[in-house]
Enzyme design. Structure first.
Site, PDB file in Angstrom:
ATOM      1  N   GLY A  67      66.931  31.937  36.355  1.00 59.38           N
ATOM      2  CA  GLY A  67      67.494  30.423  37.128  1.00 59.38           C
ATOM      3  C   GLY A  67      68.212  31.353  38.202  1.00 59.38           C
ATOM      4  N   ASP A  78      46.681  39.046  39.507  1.00 62.58           N
ATOM      5  CA  ASP A  78      44.943  39.235  39.223  1.00 62.58           C
ATOM      6  C   ASP A  78      44.475  40.387  38.189  1.00 62.58           C
ATOM      7  OD1 ASP A  78      42.078  40.301  41.005  1.00 62.58           O
ATOM      8  OD2 ASP A  78      42.984  41.844  41.686  1.00 62.58           O
ATOM      9  N   HIS A  81      39.852  39.011  40.816  1.00 60.81           N
ATOM     10  CA  HIS A  81      39.346  38.576  41.577  1.00 60.81           C
ATOM     11  C   HIS A  81      37.764  38.869  41.256  1.00 60.81           C
ATOM     12  CE1 HIS A  81      39.516  43.443  42.000  1.00 60.81           C
ATOM     13  NE2 HIS A  81      38.060  43.484  42.497  1.00 60.81           N
ATOM     14  N   GLY A  86      33.155  47.655  41.793  1.00 57.42           N
ATOM     15  CA  GLY A  86      33.205  48.134  40.906  1.00 57.42           C
ATOM     16  C   GLY A  86      33.925  48.608  39.421  1.00 57.42           C
ATOM     17  N   ASN A  87      34.827  49.424  40.571  1.00 55.61           N
ATOM     18  CA  ASN A  87      35.707  50.264  38.945  1.00 55.61           C
ATOM     19  C   ASN A  87      36.345  49.115  38.786  1.00 55.61           C
ATOM     20  OD1 ASN A  87      34.975  53.580  40.249  1.00 55.61           O
ATOM     21  ND2 ASN A  87      35.175  53.032  37.810  1.00 55.61           N
ATOM     22  N   SER A  88      36.939  48.515  39.720  1.00 57.92           N
ATOM     23  CA  SER A  88      37.971  47.170  39.165  1.00 57.92           C
ATOM     24  C   SER A  88      37.930  46.355  37.881  1.00 57.92           C
ATOM     25  CB  SER A  88      37.901  45.564  40.620  1.00 57.92           C
ATOM     26  OG  SER A  88      37.999  46.225  41.922  1.00 57.92           O
TER      27      SER A  88
END
Length: 495
Positions: free
Chosen positions: A298, A166, A136, A239-241
């Site tokens: 499958g 992500d 993101h 901001g830590n992401s």
């Protein structure tokens, strides 16, 4: 005689007071002292309180300054240089209702593009410059820059990205090797283990916070489709992401991804993607894969509800219920049937569909896996081959043109491999949107990759060629049916 005894007792007490401080100092310097001796001396220092202490047998007063001043600083010095800042930017054009009108453009001018940016973190996991971060952060970015802890800044190339996980892998280059954090085993984590979270919250600069593992295998938190997260109370903020979650061995055990918050700041509930998934994803990027391939057997699965568990004789609703099995697929060859319940994978219990998806995604294609299965009331073990998803008979992707709402959409007929690439069930059939050209009519009308076009102006869409023909029709009225995420959407418009 009594005076002599009193003198002897006082002399022994003075000797004990002289010996105990010296013993305490020796124990503070010798970290290999016998714990049992430490406990005995602790009781001596406590005096009479030692007999009646209520703090428990595992607690004691600290010996020496070294124990009082324990610190995470050596661990931070070891790992922080490998945590980077990620800056992603894109140019978004503001559309004006007067665009295209010569009169208004003459006096007011055309709409000007405006730069949009996002800030996050990343982790260097290979000395050649492989950086793992969150999808993101770099979604739809025109340019992604990486700034290292020593102040250097690099342009980066996106090697691999996956919205359902992500995760994204970037590549930066330098004539010297980069500092890295070794990837640890996230399955070895236990609730209560100490952790450090390192990142760049709110753009203030690199920051380290500490906490513990609050919970494992968290799912359904609305972050991504493949939900299987480590929960921690280490402070994680915007901001830590993409930053690092570090264990006490200095190993990467998670990529910080999201927080639960009503205010936008940390309230002690943060989530990280387990490092075993990160390792598998980074390996796929290093191998040059165009998307993250999961092993194919499958078979598709559903959740085990309390009602289903009761009907199958299970004490709790656990495992993954087999809903469909592809003919001649690996699962069918091994004997797996609809109605069976997968309870374990390679000896590890499977609590839910999310747990099964996660554990299968971390396994290698071309190997075998041992599935613990409940079939017709009997528990059995099946060895199932983990294969690459089939390509399908028709691989051609068609970009639609003409004056239609579909113009600019790239479409193809679904195969198990394509469905996996788009994050869909591998047993879904039809013609799907693979990609959308930015600024095209298809993008303006809100089509998305993964949309399955079922009908256009009364014509059933079963091949990409049929949809291409329908999109070239000379008409201003369009009536179409689209399946998105299992929901049927019908639309009528004039274009």
């Amino acid at each position: 005689m009594r005076v002599k005894r009193m003198s002897l007792v006082l002399l022994c007490a003075l000797m004990a007071l002289a010996v105990v401080p010296a013993t305490r100092q020796a124990l503070a310097q010798d970290t290999k002292a016998d714990p049992g001796l430490s406990d005995v001396l602790t009781d001596m220092l406590r005096g009479a309180e030692g007999e009646n202490a209520t703090s428990g047998p595992d607690k004691r007063v600290p010996f020496g300054r070294e124990e009082v001043q324990l610190s995470f600083a050596p661990l931070v010095k070891q790992t922080a240089p490998a945590v980077v800042n990620v800056y992603a930017s894109q140019t978004a054009k503001l559309r004006s209702p007067f665009d295209g009108d010569p009169f208004f453009e003459e006096f007011f001018g055309r709409s000007q593009p405006r730069a949009q940016s996002s800030l996050g973190s990343g982790v260097l996991v290979d000395p050649t410059g492989i950086v793992v971060t969150n999808f993101h952060l770099i979604k739809d970015a025109d340019q992604v820059k990486v700034a290292t802890a020593d102040g250097r800044e690099f342009d980066s190339k996106v090697l691999l990205k996956d919205e359902t996980l992500d995760l994204a892998v970037l590549k930066i280059s330098s004539d010297k090797p980069f500092p890295v954090v070794a990837i640890g085993d996230s399955d070895a984590l236990e609730v209560g283990d100490l952790l450090l979270a390192i990142g760049n919250p709110f753009g203030v600069g690199q920051t380290t916070t500490s906490g513990i593992v609050s919970a494992l295998a968290r799912s359904h938190i609305g972050v991504s489709d493949s939900s299987f997260f480590i929960q921690t109370d280490a402070a994680i903020n915007p901001g830590n992401s993409g930053g690092a979650l570090i264990n006490m061995g200095g190993q990467l055990v998670g990529i910080n991804t999201a927080i639960y918050s009503r205010s936008g700041g940390s309230i002690g509930i943060g989530f990280a993607i387990p490092s075993n998934m990160v390792r598998a994803f980074a390996d796929a990027a290093k191998a040059g894969r165009d998307f993250f391939e999961r092993p194919y057997i499958g078979a598709e699965f559903e959740r085990v509800t309390p009602q289903i568990a009761e009907s199958l004789g299970l004490e709790t609703p656990t495992g993954a219920l087999v809903s469909t099995v592809e003919e001649a697929g690996p699962a069918a060859t091994a004997g797996l049937k609809p109605g069976d319940v997968v309870l374990s994978l390679n000896g590890t219990p499977v609590e839910s569909i999310e747990a099964l998806d996660y554990r299968m995604a971390t396994l290698s294609i071309g190997t075998n896996a041992s599935f613990g299965v409940l079939s017709k009331g009997q528990q059995a073990t099946m060895e199932i081959a983990l294969e690459r998803a089939p390509e399908g008979a028709k691989l051609a992707e068609v970009t639609l043109r003409g004056r239609s709402p579909f113009s600019g959409a790239k479409v193809a007929e679904l195969s198990p491999r394509l469905a996996q690439r788009l994050g869909m069930r591998t047993d879904v059939k039809g013609v799907t949107v693979v990609d959308i050209n930015r600024g095209s009519p298809a993008a303006d009308f809100g089509f998305q990759p993964g949309d399955i076009v079922r009908e256009v102006n009364g014509l059933t869409i079963d091949t990409a060629a049929t949809l291409e023909q329908a999109a070239m029709e000379e008409t201003r009225w369009w009536r179409f049916t689209v399946e998105r995420g299992g929901q049927i959407l019908r639309q009528v418009l004039r274009y």
